[in-house]
Design an enzyme around this catalytic site. Structure first.
Site, PDB file in Angstrom:
ATOM      1  N   ASP A   1      45.642  23.940   5.270  1.00  0.00           N
ATOM      2  CA  ASP A   1      46.410  24.045   6.495  1.00  0.00           C
ATOM      3  C   ASP A   1      45.449  24.211   7.667  1.00  0.00           C
ATOM      4  OD1 ASP A   1      49.168  24.654   7.693  1.00  0.00           O
ATOM      5  OD2 ASP A   1      49.482  24.991   5.556  1.00  0.00           O
TER       6      ASP A   1
ATOM      7  N   ASP B   1      49.384  22.139  11.148  1.00  0.00           N
ATOM      8  CA  ASP B   1      50.524  22.944  11.565  1.00  0.00           C
ATOM      9  C   ASP B   1      50.974  22.583  12.986  1.00  0.00           C
ATOM     10  OD1 ASP B   1      52.130  25.315  10.745  1.00  0.00           O
ATOM     11  OD2 ASP B   1      51.296  26.174  12.581  1.00  0.00           O
TER      12      ASP B   1
ATOM     13  N   GLU C   1      52.323  18.105  10.919  1.00  0.00           N
ATOM     14  CA  GLU C   1      53.672  18.672  10.990  1.00  0.00           C
ATOM     15  C   GLU C   1      54.172  18.420  12.402  1.00  0.00           C
ATOM     16  OE1 GLU C   1      55.982  22.857  10.066  1.00  0.00           O
ATOM     17  OE2 GLU C   1      54.264  22.839  11.401  1.00  0.00           O
TER      18      GLU C   1
ATOM     19  N   HIS D   1      57.763  25.853   2.172  1.00  0.00           N
ATOM     20  CA  HIS D   1      57.808  27.298   2.347  1.00  0.00           C
ATOM     21  C   HIS D   1      58.677  27.723   3.539  1.00  0.00           C
ATOM     22  CE1 HIS D   1      54.914  25.827   5.164  1.00  0.00           C
ATOM     23  NE2 HIS D   1      54.879  26.995   5.764  1.00  0.00           N
ATOM     24  N   ASP D   2      59.122  26.778   4.342  1.00  0.00           N
ATOM     25  CA  ASP D   2      59.978  27.094   5.489  1.00  0.00           C
ATOM     26  C   ASP D   2      61.441  26.698   5.257  1.00  0.00           C
ATOM     27  OD1 ASP D   2      57.827  27.983   7.053  1.00  0.00           O
ATOM     28  OD2 ASP D   2      57.445  25.971   7.839  1.00  0.00           O
TER      29      ASP D   2
HETATM   30  C1  NOJ Z   1      54.951  25.958  10.675  1.00  0.00           C
HETATM   31  C2  NOJ Z   1      54.677  26.712   9.412  1.00  0.00           C
HETATM   32  O1  NOJ Z   1      55.034  25.917   8.319  1.00  0.00           O
HETATM   33  C3  NOJ Z   1      55.461  27.998   9.486  1.00  0.00           C
HETATM   34  O2  NOJ Z   1      55.470  28.695   8.264  1.00  0.00           O
HETATM   35  C4  NOJ Z   1      54.882  28.826  10.602  1.00  0.00           C
HETATM   36  O3  NOJ Z   1      55.683  29.962  10.793  1.00  0.00           O
HETATM   37  C5  NOJ Z   1      54.826  28.052  11.915  1.00  0.00           C
HETATM   38  N1  NOJ Z   1      54.384  26.696  11.763  1.00  0.00           N
HETATM   39  C6  NOJ Z   1      53.892  28.725  12.879  1.00  0.00           C
HETATM   40  O4  NOJ Z   1      52.568  28.535  12.488  1.00  0.00           O
END
Ligand code: NOJ
Length: 537
Positions: free
Chosen positions: A98, A194, A245, A309-310
Site C-alpha cells: 500500500d 491509497d 484506488e 478491508h473497507d
Molecule cells: C482507503 C483505505 O482502503 C481505507 O481503509 C482508509 O481508511 C482510507 N483510504 C484512508 O487512508
C-alpha cells in the site's frame, strides 16, 4: 491488446492484522503471513497485496503513517518484512504494498514540525487556511481542524489524525518519490495506491452546494500532472504493477488514469459497486460493467472485486450467507473471475467467510463507523437505531480474523484477538475447507487454474446475453477460436432460460459449475439458486 504479466494475475489481499498471529499479541503479523505463504501459493495466487505495515499510531489501522521507512512493531520488524518479500519471491509470487501518500499521521515528524509554527520550513508540507469551508471529510463533519497553537485550520480528507499532504509543494513530492524508491529498491513489485486521485485539491476550496456529496475531494485539476511526474521520476524505472484506488470516477475519467498511452497507472479500483450499491442490484451492476467495458476495453485495464478491508464480505452483502452461502460464494467467484479485468480475492473470501453482527458498538473498532455513530447520536438520534443502521456496511464486517480451524479464536491467535472472531468459525474455517472437495476454496482454486490455462479469461472480448434479465447474468468471452459462455443465476429462485438457437449446448464442454448432477441440456437451462456454469462453446 498488449499482454503483460500483471494482466494475467490474480491478486490476494492480505490484511495482515487479521491474518495470522504468531506472537500472541492478538494482532496478525508479517511472520504469520510468511507461515501461511504456502496456503496462498497453493490457491494459485500470483500477486499479494499487503495492507500498510508502516510505523503508525494505528488510528485508521495503518492508514495513518508516522514513519514511511519503518515497520509497525505490531506487524514485525524490517528484517521480517525483508524475509517475507524473499519468501514470496521464492514461491514465484509477487508482493505489492500500500502506498498511502494523500495524508500522513498527525504523529509524523513532518506534521509535528509543520504544526510548531507558521514560519517553520515544513509548514507548507500540509494545507492550512484561516477559515474553513463547508466540506465534510470521509470520517468527520468537516475537512478542517483548528490548530490552537498557530490558530489556523489544517485539511484532512479522513480522520482528524490524518492531515493531508500538500502535493503542490515540490519538496513534498520529492520526499514521496524517495520513499517509493526506498521500497522498490528492496525489490517489491508495485503499489496499491491509497485514494490516489485525492492528491490534488480544488483551488481556493469553494463551498459546495451539497457538502454531503464529497466527490469534491477527488479528481481535481493537477492530479494527472502529479501522476505523470511520479511515473517519470519513479515508476517507469521499475518492472512493477500499480493499481490506483480511485473513488468518484467515471470510465471516461478512469481512462485518464490507466490509459495505456498515458504513462500514469496500470489499473484502478473504481467504486461504482462497492460505494454505491448497498445490496445486490442486477440492473445497476450490469449497467456499470457494460459502461466500464465500453470505456476501457482495448485502452486500459480494469479490476474486479466485491469486497476488501473497507467493504462488507460479498456473501453477506450481495449473496446469501445462510442457506446458499456456498452456492452464492461460488457464483460470485465465477462472476469476478470471468468478467474482464484482474480479479482480487480478499483474505477469507476463498472459504466463503461472512460478515459479522456484534451486539454493541463497543465491539467495533472501525473509525469510520465509530465516528459516524457518535456524530448521529450527538444530533439526537436514538443510539440503538443508529447502531442498527451502521451494521450492514461497517468496515469491521470484513476485518474479523481469518478462521483457520475450529480451535478457540478460529486458530488465529493464542492471545486475545484485537477484534472478535466471527462466532461461525467452528463451521467456516480453512481446515474444514481444505478437507471438503466441494468447498468454496477448491472452487476458487479451479477458477484460478482455468485462468492460467486459458487466455480467453484474460484477453477475451465480452458480450452480454439476456441484457435485461433480473436474475440471470450471462455473457460470452471470446478470443481467437476460443469461445466461452458464462451463465449465472444471481438469485434465490430457480430460473428457466432459453438460449438463442445458435447456442445449442449439446456436446459442449461444461468447464466449471457449482452444482453437481448437471443434466445434458440443449438450449433450455434450468438454473438453480446461485447456479453458475461456464461452457466452452
Ligand atoms: C482507503 C483505505 O482502503 C481505507 O481503509 C482508509 O481508511 C482510507 N483510504 C484512508 O487512508
Amino acid at each position: 491488446m498488449k499482454k503483460t504479466w500483471w494482466k494475467d494475475s490474480v491478486v490476494y489481499q492480505v490484511y495482515w492484522r487479521s491474518f495470522y498471529d504468531t506472537d500472541g499479541d492478538g494482532y496478525g503479523d508479517l511472520e504469520g503471513v510468511i507461515q501461511k505463504l504456502d496456503y496462498i501459493q497453493n490457491l494459485g495466487i500470483d500477486v499479494i497485496w499487503l495492507n500498510p505495515c508502516y510505523d503508525s499510531p494505528d488510528i485508521d489501522n495503518g492508514y495513518d503513517i508516522a514513519d514511511y521507512r519503518e515497520v509497525m512493531p505490531k506487524a514485525g520488524t524490517m528484517e521480517t518484512f525483508e524475509r517475507l518479500l524473499q519468501e514470496v519471491h521464492n514461491r514465484g509470487m509477487k508482493l505489492i504494498m500500500d502506498l498511502v501518500v494523500n495524508h500522513t499521521s498527525d504523529q509524523h515528524p513532518w506534521f509535528k514540525e509543520a504544526q510548531s509554527s507558521k514560519d517553520h520550513p515544513k509548514r507548507d508540507y500540509y494545507i492550512w487556511r484561516k477559515e474553513p469551508n463547508n466540506w465534510r471529510s470521509y470520517f468527520t463533519p468537516s475537512v478542517w481542524e483548528f490548530d490552537a497553537q498557530t490558530e489556523e485550520y489544517y485539511f484532512h480528507s479522513f480522520a482528524i489524525e490524518q492531515p493531508d499532504l500538500n502535493w503542490q509543494n515540490p519538496i513534498v513530492r520529492q520526499e514521496i518519490y524517495s520513499i517509493m524508491k526506498f521500497w522498490l529498491d528492496k525489490g517489491i513489485d508495485g503499489f496499491r495506491m491509497d485514494v490516489i486521485n485525492l492528491l490534488a485539491k480544488q483551488e481556493g476550496f469553494p463551498d459546495a452546494e451539497n457538502p454531503e456529496d464529497i466527490s469534491y475531494l477527488g479528481n481535481n485539476p493537477g492530479i494527472h500532472d502529479y501522476l505523470r511526474e511520479m511515473h517519470e521520476e519513479v515508476l517507469q524505472h521499475y518492472d512493477i504493477f500499480t493499481v490506483g484506488e480511485i473513488p468518484f470516477v467515471t470510465p471516461e475519467d478512469g481512462l485518464l488514469y490507466v490509459g495505456e498511452d498515458r504513462q500514469e497507472l496500470h489499473t484502478l479500483f473504481h467504486f461504482e459497486v462497492c460505494d454505491y450499491m448497498a445490496n445486490w442490484d442486477m440492473e445497476r451492476f450490469k449497467e456499470i460493467q457494460r459502461r466500464w467495458y465500453q470505456g476501457l476495453w482495448g485502452k486500459g485495464w480494469n479490476s474486479q472485486f466485491l469486497n476488501n478491508h473497507d467493504h462488507t464480505r460479498l456473501v453477506t452483502r450481495f449473496g446469501n450467507d445462510t442457506t446458499y452461502r456456498v452456492e452464492s460464494a461460488k457464483c460470485f467467484a465465477t462472476l469476478l473471475h470471468l468478467l474482464p479485468g484482474m480479479p482480487y480475492i480478499y483474505q477469507g473470501e476463498e472459504i466463503g467467510m461472512t460478515g459479522v453482527r456484534f451486539n454493541s458498538i463497543e465491539d467495533y473498532h472501525d473509525i469510520a463507523m465509530k465516528n459516524k455513530y457518535q456524530e448521529e447520536v450527538e444530533k439526537g438520534r436514538e443510539p440503538e437505531e443508529v447502531f442498527a443502521s451502521l451494521l450492514h456496511l461497517s468496515r469491521d464486517n470484513s476485518r474479523t480474523p481469518v478462521q483457520w480451524n475450529d480451535m478457540p479464536h478460529g486458530g488465529f491467535t493464542n492471545g486475545t484477538p484485537w477484534i472478535n472472531v466471527n462466532p461461525n468459525y467452528k463451521e467456516i474455517n480453512v481446515a474444514a475447507a481444505l478437507n471438503d472437495p466441494e468447498s468454496v476454496y477448491y472452487f476458487y482454486k479451479k477458477l484460478i487454474q482455468l485462468r492460467k490455462e486459458n487466455e480467453v479469461m484474460v484477453y477475451g472480448s465480452f458480450q452480454e446475453l439476456f441484457e435485461d434479465h433480473q436474475q440471470i447474468y450471462s455473457f460470452i468471452r471470446e478470443l481467437d477460436d476460443e469461445k466461452w459462455l458464462v451463465v449465472l443465476n444471481i438469485s434465490e429462485q430457480q430460473v428457466q432460460i432459453k438460449l438463442p438457437e445458435s447456442l445449442s449446448l449439446l456436446e459442449k464442454e461444461l468447464l466449471l459449475t457449482n452444482y453437481n448432477n448437471q443434466e445434458e441440456q440443449n438450449s433450455e437451462l434450468q438454473m438453480r439458486p446461485y447456479e453458475a456454469r461456464i461452457y466452452r462453446i
